[in-house]
Design an enzyme around this catalytic site. Structure first.
Site, PDB file in Angstrom:
ATOM      1  N   HIS A  61       0.824  -1.212   0.000  1.00  0.00           N
ATOM      2  CA  HIS A  61       0.000   0.000   0.000  1.00  0.00           C
ATOM      3  C   HIS A  61       0.860   1.264   0.000  1.00  0.00           C
ATOM      4  O   HIS A  61       0.397   2.321  -0.435  1.00  0.00           O
ATOM      5  CB  HIS A  61      -1.059  -0.027   1.120  1.00  0.00           C
ATOM      6  CG  HIS A  61      -0.604   0.351   2.489  1.00  0.00           C
ATOM      7  ND1 HIS A  61      -0.252  -0.587   3.450  1.00  0.00           N
ATOM      8  CD2 HIS A  61      -0.468   1.552   3.081  1.00  0.00           C
ATOM      9  CE1 HIS A  61       0.073   0.036   4.564  1.00  0.00           C
ATOM     10  NE2 HIS A  61      -0.046   1.336   4.377  1.00  0.00           N
ATOM     11  N   ASP A  96       0.377  -7.627   1.660  1.00  0.00           N
ATOM     12  CA  ASP A  96       0.752  -6.205   1.689  1.00  0.00           C
ATOM     13  C   ASP A  96       2.274  -6.066   1.752  1.00  0.00           C
ATOM     14  O   ASP A  96       2.836  -5.648   2.767  1.00  0.00           O
ATOM     15  CB  ASP A  96       0.064  -5.514   2.878  1.00  0.00           C
ATOM     16  CG  ASP A  96       0.155  -3.990   2.812  1.00  0.00           C
ATOM     17  OD1 ASP A  96       0.554  -3.461   1.755  1.00  0.00           O
ATOM     18  OD2 ASP A  96      -0.178  -3.347   3.830  1.00  0.00           O
ATOM     19  N   GLN A 130       0.293   5.608  12.036  1.00  0.00           N
ATOM     20  CA  GLN A 130       0.335   6.175  10.688  1.00  0.00           C
ATOM     21  C   GLN A 130       1.703   6.724  10.351  1.00  0.00           C
ATOM     22  O   GLN A 130       2.298   7.456  11.137  1.00  0.00           O
ATOM     23  CB  GLN A 130      -0.651   7.323  10.584  1.00  0.00           C
ATOM     24  CG  GLN A 130      -2.012   6.895  10.149  1.00  0.00           C
ATOM     25  CD  GLN A 130      -2.738   8.061   9.528  1.00  0.00           C
ATOM     26  OE1 GLN A 130      -2.835   9.119  10.141  1.00  0.00           O
ATOM     27  NE2 GLN A 130      -3.230   7.876   8.333  1.00  0.00           N
ATOM     28  N   GLY A 131       2.174   6.391   9.162  1.00  0.00           N
ATOM     29  CA  GLY A 131       3.494   6.834   8.745  1.00  0.00           C
ATOM     30  C   GLY A 131       4.558   5.789   9.025  1.00  0.00           C
ATOM     31  O   GLY A 131       5.657   5.855   8.480  1.00  0.00           O
ATOM     32  N   ASP A 132       4.244   4.841   9.898  1.00  0.00           N
ATOM     33  CA  ASP A 132       5.163   3.726  10.160  1.00  0.00           C
ATOM     34  C   ASP A 132       4.966   2.600   9.148  1.00  0.00           C
ATOM     35  O   ASP A 132       5.815   1.702   9.043  1.00  0.00           O
ATOM     36  CB  ASP A 132       4.959   3.168  11.578  1.00  0.00           C
ATOM     37  CG  ASP A 132       5.352   4.165  12.648  1.00  0.00           C
ATOM     38  OD1 ASP A 132       6.360   4.876  12.466  1.00  0.00           O
ATOM     39  OD2 ASP A 132       4.651   4.235  13.684  1.00  0.00           O
ATOM     40  N   SER A 133       3.863   2.625   8.425  1.00  0.00           N
ATOM     41  CA  SER A 133       3.571   1.598   7.422  1.00  0.00           C
ATOM     42  C   SER A 133       4.779   1.338   6.534  1.00  0.00           C
ATOM     43  O   SER A 133       5.473   2.269   6.132  1.00  0.00           O
ATOM     44  CB  SER A 133       2.419   2.044   6.523  1.00  0.00           C
ATOM     45  OG  SER A 133       1.189   1.759   7.108  1.00  0.00           O
TER      46      SER A 133
HETATM   47  C1  4AZ Z   1      -1.361   3.507   9.135  1.00  0.00           C
HETATM   48  O1  4AZ Z   1      -2.391   4.132   8.922  1.00  0.00           O
HETATM   49  C2  4AZ Z   1      -1.296   2.588  10.294  1.00  0.00           C
HETATM   50  N1  4AZ Z   1      -1.471   0.516  14.794  1.00  0.00           N
HETATM   51  C3  4AZ Z   1      -0.183   1.802  10.474  1.00  0.00           C
HETATM   52  C4  4AZ Z   1      -0.135   0.953  11.551  1.00  0.00           C
HETATM   53  C5  4AZ Z   1      -1.180   0.877  12.428  1.00  0.00           C
HETATM   54  C6  4AZ Z   1      -2.295   1.665  12.255  1.00  0.00           C
HETATM   55  C7  4AZ Z   1      -2.356   2.529  11.173  1.00  0.00           C
HETATM   56  C8  4AZ Z   1      -1.082  -0.064  13.577  1.00  0.00           C
HETATM   57  O2  4AZ Z   1      -0.386   3.611   8.383  1.00  0.00           O
END
Ligand code: 4AZ
Length: 272
Positions: A84, A130, A219-222
């Site tokens: 993603h 993913d 968010q942003g750690d993805s």
């Molecule tokens: C994100 O939106 C996201 N708590 C990544 C990891 C987690 C939640 C959201 C896990 O990128």
């Protein structure tokens, strides 16, 4: 990617349809699709981390130079990330930033991307698969993470403490962490995670977090790494919010993709 943002999008599109039908102007909420907001919005409950310990942790920037995801070095020519993330920005605009703990510096190296591989079957984080591999232009000067054996289940033993790394967001809808951060989280059993998420698939995902929450990716750690020692066992994929009790982080189960990642990571041969 968050479960809540998907729900909010569905709700928002439903609201828009309703608006169109009766032609009553309604302002669709702006705060709705902001899953990383609220009480805990970054690598939650963690601390500053060092690239000396985790040299394979890198981040991705978009055409505007803004960090949008994490990634992890898997060879001198490739990084793994979430599918993603790889789909979020055009290949020619993605940059891989390695060797830079603090985003405000110009430490390390910035490389373009020559090839994007996305796992077969990927459609949405909640459906699994993913994972993506980006081939960089030039050479990464930092040590890669190790990959688990494709049939190695031992690294996924319930309760194993794993470390998640990232530059994820710090404030509601806005700034992310300038520094690399990390937090240690225990691996959750498949039965527990199935109870927490009805979309959980034990073949392609693994969950990590405390039952009471408080420590998590956000968010942003993805796209960033979940490691045990120097072995990459997970890639940050999605979750319902961040650090919520009973809602662990969901990660791509790397061992299911080791063969694919290795094939993509193989350094270019000049004279095949
Ligand atoms: C994100 O939106 C996201 N708590 C990544 C990891 C987690 C939640 C959201 C896990 O990128």
């Amino acid at each position: 990617m968050s479960v809540k943002s998907r729900r909010s999008l569905l709700l928002a599109s439903g609201a828009l349809l309703a608006v169109a039908a009766v032609t009553v102007p309604v302002v669709v909420g702006t705060a709705s699709a902001d899953p990383g907001s609220g009480n805990q919005a970054r690598i939650v409950g963690g601390e500053k981390a060092s690239l000396g310990d985790h040299p394979y942790a890198v981040f991705l920037t978009d055409g505007g130079g803004n960090q949008f995801c994490g990634a992890v070095i898997v060879s001198s020519t490739a990084v793994a990330t979430a599918a993603h993330c790889a789909k979020a920005v055009a290949k020619q605009d993605i940059r891989v930033v390695a060797g830079r703990e603090d985003k405000r510096t110009d430490d390390g190296q910035v490389l373009g991307v020559s090839k994007v591989w996305i796992s077969k079957g990927y459609s949405d984080p909640t459906q699994g698969d993913d994972v993506a591999v980006l081939t960089v232009r030039g050479q990464l000067d930092y040590r890669p993470a190790k990959l688990p054996g494709s049939d190695d289940t031992s690294v996924y033993a319930t309760g194993t403490k794993a470390t998640v790394l990232g530059w994820g967001r710090v404030a509601d809808g806005g700034a992310r962490s300038d520094y690399l951060r990390s937090v240690d989280v225990p691996l959750v059993s498949d039965s527990e995670c199935s109870a927490d998420y009805n979309v959980y698939n034990q073949k392609t995902m693994v969950c990590a977090g405390y039952p009471e929450g408080g420590k998590d990716a956000c968010q942003g750690d993805s796209g960033g790494p979940l490691v045990v020692g120097d072995t990459l066992i997970g890639i940050v994929s999605f979750g319902d919010g961040c650090g919520k009790a009973g809602k662990p982080g969901v990660y791509t189960r790397v061992s299911a993709y080791t063969d694919d990642i290795e094939a993509q990571a193989r350094p270019r041969t000049l004279f095949p």
